[in-house]
Scaffold this motif. Structure first.
Motif, PDB file in Angstrom:
ATOM      1  N   GLY A  14       0.800  -1.214   0.000  1.00 42.33           N
ATOM      2  CA  GLY A  14       0.000   0.000   0.000  1.00 42.33           C
ATOM      3  C   GLY A  14       0.829   1.258   0.000  1.00 42.33           C
ATOM      4  N   SER A  15       2.165   1.116  -0.003  1.00 38.96           N
ATOM      5  CA  SER A  15       3.027   2.290   0.020  1.00 38.96           C
ATOM      6  C   SER A  15       3.123   2.903  -1.364  1.00 38.96           C
ATOM      7  CB  SER A  15       4.427   1.904   0.507  1.00 38.96           C
ATOM      8  OG  SER A  15       4.984   0.916  -0.354  1.00 38.96           O
ATOM      9  N   PRO A  16       3.223   4.232  -1.438  1.00 39.68           N
ATOM     10  CA  PRO A  16       3.304   4.873  -2.758  1.00 39.68           C
ATOM     11  C   PRO A  16       4.604   4.533  -3.448  1.00 39.68           C
ATOM     12  CG  PRO A  16       3.670   6.471  -1.003  1.00 39.68           C
ATOM     13  CD  PRO A  16       3.253   5.193  -0.342  1.00 39.68           C
ATOM     14  N   GLU A  17       4.517   4.380  -4.736  1.00 37.17           N
ATOM     15  CA  GLU A  17       5.678   4.063  -5.552  1.00 37.17           C
ATOM     16  C   GLU A  17       5.714   5.057  -6.705  1.00 37.17           C
ATOM     17  OE1 GLU A  17       6.951   0.553  -8.676  1.00 37.17           O
ATOM     18  OE2 GLU A  17       5.647   0.077  -6.990  1.00 37.17           O
ATOM     19  N   PRO A  18       6.810   5.790  -6.881  1.00 35.54           N
ATOM     20  CA  PRO A  18       6.830   6.821  -7.933  1.00 35.54           C
ATOM     21  C   PRO A  18       6.745   6.210  -9.316  1.00 35.54           C
ATOM     22  CG  PRO A  18       9.030   6.492  -7.006  1.00 35.54           C
ATOM     23  CD  PRO A  18       8.084   5.700  -6.159  1.00 35.54           C
ATOM     24  N   ASP A  19       6.118   6.959 -10.218  1.00 32.76           N
ATOM     25  CA  ASP A  19       6.038   6.514 -11.608  1.00 32.76           C
ATOM     26  C   ASP A  19       7.430   6.433 -12.202  1.00 32.76           C
ATOM     27  OD1 ASP A  19       2.983   8.230 -12.370  1.00 32.76           O
ATOM     28  OD2 ASP A  19       3.335   6.106 -12.036  1.00 32.76           O
ATOM     29  N   PRO A  20       7.707   5.432 -13.052  1.00 38.50           N
ATOM     30  CA  PRO A  20       9.000   5.367 -13.721  1.00 38.50           C
ATOM     31  C   PRO A  20       9.102   6.447 -14.784  1.00 38.50           C
ATOM     32  CG  PRO A  20       7.539   3.682 -14.578  1.00 38.50           C
ATOM     33  CD  PRO A  20       6.823   4.331 -13.418  1.00 38.50           C
ATOM     34  N   GLU A  21      10.307   6.657 -15.265  1.00 43.95           N
ATOM     35  CA  GLU A  21      10.487   7.597 -16.351  1.00 43.95           C
ATOM     36  C   GLU A  21       9.712   7.122 -17.580  1.00 43.95           C
ATOM     37  OE1 GLU A  21      12.111  10.540 -16.447  1.00 43.95           O
ATOM     38  OE2 GLU A  21      12.300  10.309 -14.270  1.00 43.95           O
ATOM     39  N   PRO A  22       9.098   8.038 -18.314  1.00 43.30           N
ATOM     40  CA  PRO A  22       8.348   7.616 -19.496  1.00 43.30           C
ATOM     41  C   PRO A  22       9.252   6.932 -20.520  1.00 43.30           C
ATOM     42  CG  PRO A  22       8.646  10.008 -19.450  1.00 43.30           C
ATOM     43  CD  PRO A  22       9.088   9.485 -18.120  1.00 43.30           C
ATOM     44  N   VAL A  23       8.742   5.851 -21.099  1.00 38.96           N
ATOM     45  CA  VAL A  23       9.495   5.083 -22.087  1.00 38.96           C
ATOM     46  C   VAL A  23       8.903   5.361 -23.456  1.00 38.96           C
ATOM     47  CG1 VAL A  23      10.183   2.773 -22.815  1.00 38.96           C
ATOM     48  CG2 VAL A  23       9.958   3.297 -20.381  1.00 38.96           C
ATOM     49  N   PRO A  24       9.728   5.710 -24.440  1.00 40.34           N
ATOM     50  CA  PRO A  24       9.177   5.956 -25.778  1.00 40.34           C
ATOM     51  C   PRO A  24       8.496   4.702 -26.325  1.00 40.34           C
ATOM     52  CG  PRO A  24      11.454   6.734 -25.591  1.00 40.34           C
ATOM     53  CD  PRO A  24      11.178   5.929 -24.375  1.00 40.34           C
ATOM     54  N   TRP A  25       7.380   4.898 -26.991  1.00 36.79           N
ATOM     55  CA  TRP A  25       6.683   3.785 -27.617  1.00 36.79           C
ATOM     56  C   TRP A  25       5.891   4.308 -28.798  1.00 36.79           C
ATOM     57  CZ3 TRP A  25       1.455   4.541 -27.783  1.00 36.79           C
ATOM     58  CH2 TRP A  25       0.895   5.418 -26.835  1.00 36.79           C
ATOM     59  N   GLN A  26       5.514   3.394 -29.664  1.00 38.54           N
ATOM     60  CA  GLN A  26       4.690   3.735 -30.818  1.00 38.54           C
ATOM     61  C   GLN A  26       3.580   2.715 -30.945  1.00 38.54           C
ATOM     62  OE1 GLN A  26       7.263   4.004 -34.293  1.00 38.54           O
ATOM     63  NE2 GLN A  26       7.171   6.224 -34.194  1.00 38.54           N
ATOM     64  N   ALA A  27       2.411   3.185 -31.326  1.00 40.22           N
ATOM     65  CA  ALA A  27       1.290   2.284 -31.626  1.00 40.22           C
ATOM     66  C   ALA A  27       1.278   2.067 -33.132  1.00 40.22           C
ATOM     67  CB  ALA A  27      -0.032   2.894 -31.154  1.00 40.22           C
ATOM     68  N   LEU A  28       1.764   0.919 -33.543  1.00 37.76           N
ATOM     69  CA  LEU A  28       1.883   0.610 -34.963  1.00 37.76           C
ATOM     70  C   LEU A  28       0.796  -0.376 -35.374  1.00 37.76           C
ATOM     71  CD1 LEU A  28       5.754   0.244 -35.218  1.00 37.76           C
ATOM     72  CD2 LEU A  28       4.349   2.219 -35.839  1.00 37.76           C
ATOM     73  N   PRO A  29       0.221  -0.219 -36.546  1.00 38.64           N
ATOM     74  CA  PRO A  29      -0.879  -1.097 -36.957  1.00 38.64           C
ATOM     75  C   PRO A  29      -0.380  -2.491 -37.309  1.00 38.64           C
ATOM     76  CG  PRO A  29      -0.262   0.321 -38.774  1.00 38.64           C
ATOM     77  CD  PRO A  29       0.541   0.782 -37.591  1.00 38.64           C
ATOM     78  N   VAL A  30      -1.196  -3.474 -36.983  1.00 41.16           N
ATOM     79  CA  VAL A  30      -0.961  -4.843 -37.442  1.00 41.16           C
ATOM     80  C   VAL A  30      -1.883  -5.053 -38.634  1.00 41.16           C
ATOM     81  CG1 VAL A  30      -0.983  -7.282 -36.847  1.00 41.16           C
ATOM     82  CG2 VAL A  30      -0.382  -5.575 -35.107  1.00 41.16           C
ATOM     83  N   LEU A  31      -1.321  -5.012 -39.822  1.00 40.38           N
ATOM     84  CA  LEU A  31      -2.118  -5.042 -41.040  1.00 40.38           C
ATOM     85  C   LEU A  31      -2.460  -6.465 -41.444  1.00 40.38           C
ATOM     86  CD1 LEU A  31      -0.213  -2.323 -43.102  1.00 40.38           C
ATOM     87  CD2 LEU A  31      -2.170  -2.037 -41.583  1.00 40.38           C
TER      88      LEU A  31
END
Length: 392
Positions: free
Chosen positions: A53-70
């Motif tokens: 129940g202890s707070p945990e800081p958010d990690p650094e944002p990680v780059p990502w892309q939403a790419l289509p599965v055609l």
């Protein structure tokens, strides 16, 4: 394929709308309502460890892309076939030759092929004309053998030669660039597909909301891992409002072999509509939001189509019609077919799976022989999702 029915890219219409999700309330004594965002954090919020129940800081944002599965047709390499072409020795005959050859060999299955191209050889002629496909018995042929007379007067043409040409129309810009390297090809570009492949389909606001939804799925996966279950989490969202309708995780075991995260979420959505089949009370992280039925609509009734194919308005949506699924791991074949049946609109998954059916082994979402197709995007928070279930 993105924009509408009949397109191969997961033909589902509707605007891409992703807004901040609403706070949801409790409905069932056996299945809890979706917890407030303090329990399943989004962007810019503190995490709460499921055990302490202890707070945990958010990690650094990680780059990502939403790419289509055609679809397979949109993803495959360009297929080539052999055809006969000939140099145009007298440019003044080009118009006549084009008309006569096209009448004899119309090439209905290759409407994308242009008949004339600039010469690529070192000869004195400036143009070359496509005559016909070569067929399985390709070999050296003369004009007299290829062009029936008097239907075609070969005056103005040189000795025929074999050339590879693309067998099918290109569906993506990548296919087009590859195809036209062999022979000039027409291309009717779906600019939405092009933007999606380049990672430019979604706005910053949409990406922010997408990340928040996948972070909720990651949170659910961690709750599963804390209980000794497989660390796969999922969330169902109504994209028209950004409202989270269900949060679930893998609950499968020897006694419950079908309860993969996708199946859990589909059933939770059904429970929110007054239906559903499973008692998920023992899994407090698996929760749903009640669907507010319009006045006069009986909870549990299913929206069907009338004789003209229009949706009746006196019932609730059919399970996941028009909804999005966010899941940390690519669904298997069973779950992919369940998504077809539930009429989901889009699926966003984080990490691929060795038995995945939405891009890795199969592309069930884009099969033309099924009665429903949906859009699939991969890569949302992929690094975080891979860490959850490394065996995938």
């Amino acid at each position: 394929m993105l924009p509408g029915p009949g397109t191969d890219f997961c033909a589902l219409p509707g605007p891409l709308q992703l807004t901040d999700e609403c706070l949801l309330r409790s409905l069932s004594p056996t299945v809890r309502a979706v917890p407030r965002m303090e329990a399943a954090p989004g962007l810019g919020e503190q995490r709460v460890d499921g055990n302490t129940g202890s707070p945990e800081p958010d990690p650094e944002p990680v780059p990502w892309q939403a790419l289509p599965v055609l679809s397979e047709q949109q993803s495959r390499d360009v297929e080539l076939v052999l055809a006969y072409a000939a140099p145009i020795l007298d440019k003044r005959q080009t118009s006549r030759l084009l008309k006569e050859v096209s009448a004899v060999y119309p090439l209905p299955a290759q409407p994308h092929l242009k008949r004339v191209r600039p010469s690529r050889g070192a000869g004195p002629h400036a143009l070359e004309m496509l005559l016909c496909l070569a067929g399985p018995a390709a070999g050296a042929r003369s004009l007299a053998e290829l062009l029936p007379q008097p239907a075609v007067d070969p005056h103005g043409l040189g000795q025929p030669f074999l050339v590879p040409v693309p067998a099918r129309p290109p569906l993506t810009r990548g296919q087009f660039e590859e195809a036209r390297a062999y022979w000039p090809t027409s291309f009717h570009e779906d600019r939405r597909v092009t933007r999606a492949l380049a990672g430019r389909l979604f706005s910053v606001q949409e990406r922010t909301a997408m990340q928040a939804h996948m972070e909720r799925a990651v949170w659910a996966a961690r709750q599963a891992a804390a209980r000794g279950l497989r660390a796969v989490g999922a969330v169902v969202v109504d994209p028209s409002s950004g409202r989270v309708l269900a949060t679930g995780h893998d609950c499968s075991s020897r006694a419950r072999p079908l309860l993969h995260a996708t199946m859990v979420c589909i059933d939770l959505v059904a429970q929110g509509q007054g239906r559903g089949a499973y008692d998920l009370g023992p899994f407090p992280a698996c929760s749903f939001a009640p669907i507010g039925a319009p006045q006069g609509v009986r909870v549990g009734s299913v929206r069907k189509l009338d004789e003209d194919g229009d949706a009746c308005t006196d019932s609730l949506p059919y399970v996941c019609t028009g909804y999005d699924l966010y899941i940390t791991r690519e669904p298997c074949a069973m779950c992919a077919m369940a998504l077809v049946h539930s009429r989901v609109q889009r699926v966003f998954y984080g990490a691929p799976s060795s038995d995945g059916a939405l891009g890795t082994r199969f592309r069930i979402h884009a099969r033309p022989d099924l009665n429903h197709r949906f859009q699939v995007f991969r890569g949302v928070l992929e690094a975080q999702c891979r860490q959850l279930d490394p065996g995938s």
